[in-house]
Design a protein around this motif. Structure first.
Motif, PDB file in Angstrom:
ATOM      1  N   GLU A  26      -2.638  -5.533  21.901  1.00  0.00           N
ATOM      2  CA  GLU A  26      -1.809  -5.167  20.973  1.00  0.00           C
ATOM      3  C   GLU A  26      -0.972  -3.964  21.564  1.00  0.00           C
ATOM      4  N   GLY A  70      -1.341  -6.523  12.364  1.00  0.00           N
ATOM      5  CA  GLY A  70      -2.482  -5.694  12.741  1.00  0.00           C
ATOM      6  C   GLY A  70      -3.504  -5.157  11.899  1.00  0.00           C
ATOM      7  N   ASP A  71      -3.629  -4.118  11.170  1.00  0.00           N
ATOM      8  CA  ASP A  71      -4.700  -3.712  10.134  1.00  0.00           C
ATOM      9  C   ASP A  71      -4.461  -4.371   8.815  1.00  0.00           C
ATOM     10  N   ASP A  73      -4.309  -6.942   7.355  1.00  0.00           N
ATOM     11  CA  ASP A  73      -5.335  -8.317   6.897  1.00  0.00           C
ATOM     12  C   ASP A  73      -6.562  -7.502   6.686  1.00  0.00           C
ATOM     13  N   VAL A  74      -7.041  -6.581   7.426  1.00  0.00           N
ATOM     14  CA  VAL A  74      -8.292  -6.047   6.801  1.00  0.00           C
ATOM     15  C   VAL A  74      -8.175  -5.271   5.488  1.00  0.00           C
ATOM     16  N   LEU A  75      -7.146  -4.536   5.691  1.00  0.00           N
ATOM     17  CA  LEU A  75      -6.881  -3.859   4.359  1.00  0.00           C
ATOM     18  C   LEU A  75      -6.873  -4.897   3.142  1.00  0.00           C
ATOM     19  N   ASP A  78     -10.323  -5.567   2.132  1.00  0.00           N
ATOM     20  CA  ASP A  78     -10.910  -4.531   1.620  1.00  0.00           C
ATOM     21  C   ASP A  78     -10.486  -4.363   0.201  1.00  0.00           C
ATOM     22  N   ILE A 107      -5.335   5.434   4.829  1.00  0.00           N
ATOM     23  CA  ILE A 107      -4.903   5.225   5.894  1.00  0.00           C
ATOM     24  C   ILE A 107      -4.257   6.335   6.747  1.00  0.00           C
ATOM     25  N   ARG A 111      -3.306   4.063  12.296  1.00  0.00           N
ATOM     26  CA  ARG A 111      -3.545   2.557  11.989  1.00  0.00           C
ATOM     27  C   ARG A 111      -2.425   1.821  11.238  1.00  0.00           C
ATOM     28  N   PRO A 113       0.527  -0.183  11.431  1.00  0.00           N
ATOM     29  CA  PRO A 113       1.062  -1.403  12.134  1.00  0.00           C
ATOM     30  C   PRO A 113       2.450  -0.791  13.084  1.00  0.00           C
TER      31      PRO A 113
END
Lengths: 207, 207
Positions: A26, A70-71, A73-75, A78, A107, A111, A113
């Motif tokens: 990344e 980046g994150d 997708d995980v957010l 969640d 956030i 973190r 993106p």
DNA sequence: GAGATAGTTGGACCGGGTACAACAATACGC
DNA sequence: GCGTATTGTTGTACCCGGTCCAACTATCTC
């Protein structure tokens, strides 16, 4: 202390160690995107700078556009867990709003993106759009499932429309916040202003 | 009778005649998609069946995914003109709703894109999603512009959120209507039920 | 050590998309 | 009829993202 069976520590059993990491790739990608834009950067350039082979790239990312999200997708993933712990006595739509707002409150700036903060620098609009809908659709599906599980009065059309409208509001607020300069207001506040009218509008037909 | 200067009849002045047409390629593509799914069909197969060269394909379509959206793009472009003729004494959001609903009222069954009616047959979900967001974003931009031009009280965040939420509702109704069997209700009615709550919710902050 | 296991690598391949130059057919002025 | 501009078609070469897979390498365990 951690036990061998500790599920949080996978306790590597065998096999070669990863030579690289998502973060390393990344980082290399972020540099190159700023230098040459997203479209002007090839996967090969990224992996070369990261010191990995092109084939390895796909061990860490399913697609080049994953680098942009980046994150996020995980957010999104969640959100589901934050929704499931919502109390049953709050209106479902209000629960969704507070779940999403609580999410962004966690956030930390680092973190966020790159693609979102550097938006136009990377000349990334089209690619972001192309890879974006599946994400939004996933979020909408989560929201809709929650609505259906918590609502007594909930025709499929209205729950789906409400879910998509909420996601639309989230997207609008996110984009505006992302493209706003340093003087922009708080993300939570903007999300609230964007989502609340949707909740009010659907309060009667989805509850 | 048509005059040489008639703008509706381009009155071809020179040049070789098109050997093919969008419709011919679309038809060949539709057949192949039903036989082999969208992903299992190459552009070369399509053009071969249509009796054209692969290079010609890109004279008619900018991308393979354009085949999935057929008339949708022209419909979206049509929204702008339908909005511009709205009377100024109706609430902007209501004008948007009626413009969109009037649009679908004009759709004849044969103009409905194959991809929408044949949905799952073609195994097309992911590709539809990937190519869909740019379209929805275009529609949202049109809606937002109209809101901004017609609204006295209209913070950017709220107009954008309203526009995206409306588009979300449209998307939800469209998808549900598309995937519904023959016993589905009227498209206009579904759109109305999906959009109205959004309009009500934003009526206070966008007017 | 011998396996088993997890990760890396190179290479072959496919298909969408771009770029471009050569070619074919049409309309028009002469 | 003949050049010529115009418009559309075609072949070709190329780039790049993405898939697949077999060979290889490093690590852990017994």
């Amino acid at each position: 202390m951690s036990f061998p069976s500790d599920p949080l520590v996978p306790a590597r059993r065998a096999g070669r160690r990863p030579a690289s990491s998502r973060a390393a790739i990344e980082e290399a990608a972020g540099e190159l995107f700023l230098e040459n834009t997203y479209g002007g950067t090839t996967i090969e350039q990224i992996t070369t700078r990261a010191g990995v082979s092109r084939a390895s790239f796909f061990n860490y990312f399913r697609a080049k556009s994953d680098l942009l999200w980046g994150d996020v997708d995980v957010l999104i993933a969640d959100v589901a867990s934050r929704l499931s712990v919502q109390r049953h006595d709050v209106a479902p739509l209000d629960g969704i709003r507070s779940a999403i707002i609580s999410l962004v409150a966690d956030i930390t700036p680092d973190r966020i993106p790159l693609a979102i903060t550097q938006w136009e620098l990377m000349g990334v609009r089209e690619d972001l759009l192309a890879s974006g809908l599946p994400r939004f659709a996933a979020l909408a599906a989560i929201v809709q499932r929650h609505l259906e599980s918590r609502c007594h009065l909930a025709p499929a059309l209205e729950t789906r429309a409400a879910a998509f409208a909420v996601v639309g509001a989230v997207a609008a607020a996110s984009e505006l916040w992302a493209s706003g300069g340093p003087e922009r207001g708080s993300f939570s506040g903007m999300l609230d202003r964007a989502i609340t009218p949707v909740c009010e509008g659907f309060a009667r037909s989805v509850r």
